[in-house]
Design an enzyme around this catalytic site. Structure first.
Site, PDB file in Angstrom:
ATOM      1  N   PHE A 144       0.853  -1.181   0.000  1.00  0.00           N
ATOM      2  CA  PHE A 144       0.000   0.000   0.000  1.00  0.00           C
ATOM      3  C   PHE A 144       0.895   1.239   0.000  1.00  0.00           C
ATOM      4  O   PHE A 144       1.825   1.342   0.806  1.00  0.00           O
ATOM      5  CB  PHE A 144      -0.911  -0.019   1.230  1.00  0.00           C
ATOM      6  CG  PHE A 144      -1.988   1.023   1.177  1.00  0.00           C
ATOM      7  CD1 PHE A 144      -2.930   1.019   0.158  1.00  0.00           C
ATOM      8  CD2 PHE A 144      -2.061   2.020   2.133  1.00  0.00           C
ATOM      9  CE1 PHE A 144      -3.927   1.987   0.097  1.00  0.00           C
ATOM     10  CE2 PHE A 144      -3.056   2.989   2.086  1.00  0.00           C
ATOM     11  CZ  PHE A 144      -3.990   2.974   1.064  1.00  0.00           C
ATOM     12  N   TYR A 186     -10.759  -0.650   9.600  1.00  0.00           N
ATOM     13  CA  TYR A 186     -11.620   0.021   8.642  1.00  0.00           C
ATOM     14  C   TYR A 186     -12.409  -0.972   7.792  1.00  0.00           C
ATOM     15  O   TYR A 186     -13.625  -0.840   7.612  1.00  0.00           O
ATOM     16  CB  TYR A 186     -10.715   0.893   7.768  1.00  0.00           C
ATOM     17  CG  TYR A 186     -11.310   1.572   6.568  1.00  0.00           C
ATOM     18  CD1 TYR A 186     -12.660   1.520   6.272  1.00  0.00           C
ATOM     19  CD2 TYR A 186     -10.493   2.300   5.710  1.00  0.00           C
ATOM     20  CE1 TYR A 186     -13.173   2.169   5.159  1.00  0.00           C
ATOM     21  CE2 TYR A 186     -11.004   2.948   4.603  1.00  0.00           C
ATOM     22  CZ  TYR A 186     -12.340   2.873   4.333  1.00  0.00           C
ATOM     23  OH  TYR A 186     -12.841   3.512   3.234  1.00  0.00           O
TER      24      TYR A 186
END
Lengths: 331, 331
Positions: free
Chosen positions: A37, A141
Site C-alpha cells: 500500500f 476500517y
C-alpha cells in the site's frame, strides 16, 4: 498481550518500523515490494531518512502486478536487511502472501518481518504466533467493519516487546502514568507502544462489528469468502472475459484475500457506470482495476451475480460511453 | 489554512517537534519547563534522541510550582536553541503564559516556538496569528468538549508550512493520494501534515461542542470563566484558607486558564471524599492538588458554591478521615 488498538495504521507502521531499525542497528536495508500500500511505502521512505539517512529502501517489483515476487524477495534478504515489510494481502490484486514462509526465510538472515494486515484481518484467518511473526499493523476500517479512520492496531511478538522502543513516547505508555513524573519510563510489555489517549468513542464503536466476526468464526468467514471470490471468477470467465475484462487477481484460492480486481481498458468509465447506473460500489485502482470487495458477513451471492451482470451489460450495451474518463477526486 | 484536526496531541507534538528540529539543523537545544504536561516532556525526550542524539532538552524549573519561569526561560534562549515549547496553560496550576511575549523573545534568538494549547483552547481566546506563533498543538478533549481520545489538532503558521516536513509521511498528506504513486510527494500547504485516515466518526462527533462555543463566543466564555475562577478563589479565601487549603493557582486573573488547583496536606483523601460523598468530580494531581475545572458553557456558579462548601465540610467535619490515602489507578 500482543495487540493494542490505537492511532492509525500509518502511525503504527511508523512506530514499529522506527523501533525495528533502531533495534537492528548495523543493518541498513529495508525490503518491501511494489504491491505494498503506497502509504506504507511513504512511511518507510521517511523512516529510512530519519533512521540516519544511511538506510536503503529496496522496492522489489511484482512480475505481473498481481502476484507477490516471493522468490525475488527471498533472494534479496541478506545480512544487511534490517526489516522485511509487506502487505499480507495486497490492496490492488488481493494477492495474499504465505506469511509463515517469508517470515521464516527472513529470520534465517536475521531480518525482522512486519506485516500490514489491513486487507487480511477479518477476511481470512491470520495466526501471527504460529508464523512466529515479529511485527504487524492493520486497520479496523475494512473487514473489521470499523469504517474510515476507525482505530488501527499493532502487534509485537511477546519476546520482542522488551527490546523495542516506541519513538512516539506518550503518556499512555508511561509507567504509572498518573504519577505524572517528568522522566519518561516506559511501562513493561506492549503498553509502552501507546502514545496519546486512544479514541475512546471510536474504540467502543467497533466492538459490535468485532463481536459479529467472532460469533461467525474466521474459518466460516474464510469458507464463504472463497466461495464468493470463486463465484465471481466463474462469472468473469463465462461472461466478462469475452468482453475484454481481465482477471487482475490470483486464480489460486489460497493466494487470494477477499477482494477481486477486474481490469478493462475502459475500467474507469465502467466503474462510474457501475456506481451510478447499477448502485454497485467498487473501488477503482489505477490503471484499470475495478476492485470488488466481499465482506462475507453481509455480502450475498445474489449481489455478486448482479454485479457481474451489471459489468456485462455496461460493456455489451455501451453504458460506459455515458461517462467521462476523468478521474474523480476519491476513487 | 493553518489548523488540521488529526491524531492525538502526543502524535502531533511528535510531528511538529521533529519537523522543527530538522528545520533548525545546527541548533541542538530544546527548552521547556517543569510545568509542562509530562506527555509532552516524554515526547521531547525521545525526539531529542531521534534527531541525532546530540540534542539537549533543558527543563527549566518553576520558582514555586505555580507560575511559569518566564524570565529564566527568556534568559535561557540562545543561538543554540532550536525550539521553545511550553503548555500555554499548564495542567496543574492553570498558569497561562503570555504567548506573544515569549514568542517574540524566542524569535529574537532565532528559535521556533511550539505551544500546547490543550488547557487553553475553548477556555480563553487564543490568537496565534497575532502572536506570530510558529507551531501549536492541542486536544479537543477538554474545553472543546470532545472527551477522551477525541481528535487533536496541530497548527503551523502559513509561511512556515513550506519549510517543514512531516516525519510520519502517510497517504493523507500525499499529493493526489488516489493516484497511489509509490514515491512520497507531499501535498502543498498544511495537508502534508496528515498521516493516516483521520477518525471520521470522532471528528463529526465533536462538531456540536464546537458549534456551542462558537455561538457563545470566546470573549463571553472568558468573561464567565474569570468570574467563576475569581468566585472560587473568593470562597477559598473566606472558608478554605483557614482550614489549611492553599491556593496552587495564580491570583492574577490574566495569568489563569479556566481551572483552579487547591492544595491540602490531606489532598488525596479530600479528593476522594469530594467525589464519593458530594458527587463533585475534580482531578487529583500529585502531590496535593485538588484541581477544579470550570467549563463556562455548562458549569454554574451554584455548582462552584456547592463544591467550595463541600471542601469546607470535608475538613471541618472530618469526612476525609473515612477515605484511604492510597492513590487510585486513575486520578
Amino acid at each position: 498481550h500482543e495487540v493494542i488498538l490505537a492511532d492509525s495504521t500509518s502511525v503504527n507502521l511508523f512506530k514499529l518500523a522506527m523501533a525495528a531499525l533502531q533495534y537492528q542497528a548495523g543493518r541498513n536495508r529495508i525490503i518491501t515490494d511494489d504491491l505494498n500500500f503506497p502509504s506504507d511505502v511513504y512511511i518507510l521512505q521517511r523512516v529510512a531518512q530519519l533512521a540516519g539517512d544511511t538506510h536503503l529502501l529496496s522496492l522489489i517489483s511484482s512480475p505481473d502486478g498481481i502476484h507477490g515476487p516471493v522468490e525475488q524477495l527471498r533472494d534479496q534478504l541478506d545480512e544487511q536487511t534490517a526489516l522485511l515489510t509487506l502487505s499480507h494481502t495486497v490492496f490492488k490484486s488481493g494477492y495474499t502472501y504465505d506469511m509463515a514462509y517469508l517470515t521464516a526465510e527472513a529470520h534465517q538472515r536475521g531480518a525482522l518481518v512486519l506485516w500490514d494486515l489491513s486487507h487480511s484481518v477479518g477476511a481470512l484467518p491470520v495466526d501471527l504466533n504460529a508464523a512466529h511473526v515479529d511485527l504487524a499493523v492493520g486497520c479496523s476500517y475494512k473487514y473489521l467493519n470499523g469504517g474510515p479512520g476507525a482505530p488501527a492496531f499493532l502487534y509485537i511478538r511477546e519476546d520482542l516487546q522488551e527490546m523495542l522502543e516506541n519513538p512516539i513516547s506518550g503518556w499512555m505508555g508511561q509507567h504509572k502514568m498518573f504519577n505524572f513524573d517528568l522522566q519518561y519510563q516506559p511501562e513493561a510489555g506492549l503498553r509502552k507502544f501507546l502514545s496519546g489517549t486512544p479514541p475512546v468513542l471510536s474504540m467502543s464503536l467497533i466492538e459490535p462489528g468485532l463481536d459479529l466476526l467472532m460469533e461467525a468464526g474466521m474459518q466460516a468467514v474464510r469458507h464463504k469468502s472463497l466461495l464468493q471470490t470463486n463465484y465471481l471468477i466463474g462469472l468473469w470467465q463465462e461472461w466478462l472475459e469475452p468482453l475484454g475484462y481481465t482477471l487482475n487477481s490470483p486464480r489460486q484460492p489460497e493466494q487470494r484475500g477477499s477482494h477481486v480486481s477486474l481490469g478493462h481498458v475502459e475500467g474507469l468509465r465502467i466503474d462510474k457506470a457501475l456506481i451510478d447506473a447499477y448502485q454497485v460500489v467498487p473501488d477503482f485502482r489505477a490503471p484499470d482495476n475495478i476492485r470488488l470487495g466481499f465482506a462475507p458477513l453481509y455480502t450475498t451471492f445474489e449481489e455478486i451475480y448482479r454485479a457481474a451482470l451489471a459489468l456485462k451489460e455496461i460493456v455489451e450495451l455501451g453504458v460506459y460511453l455515458n461517462y467521462s474518463d476523468q478521474p474523480p477526486e476519491v476513487t
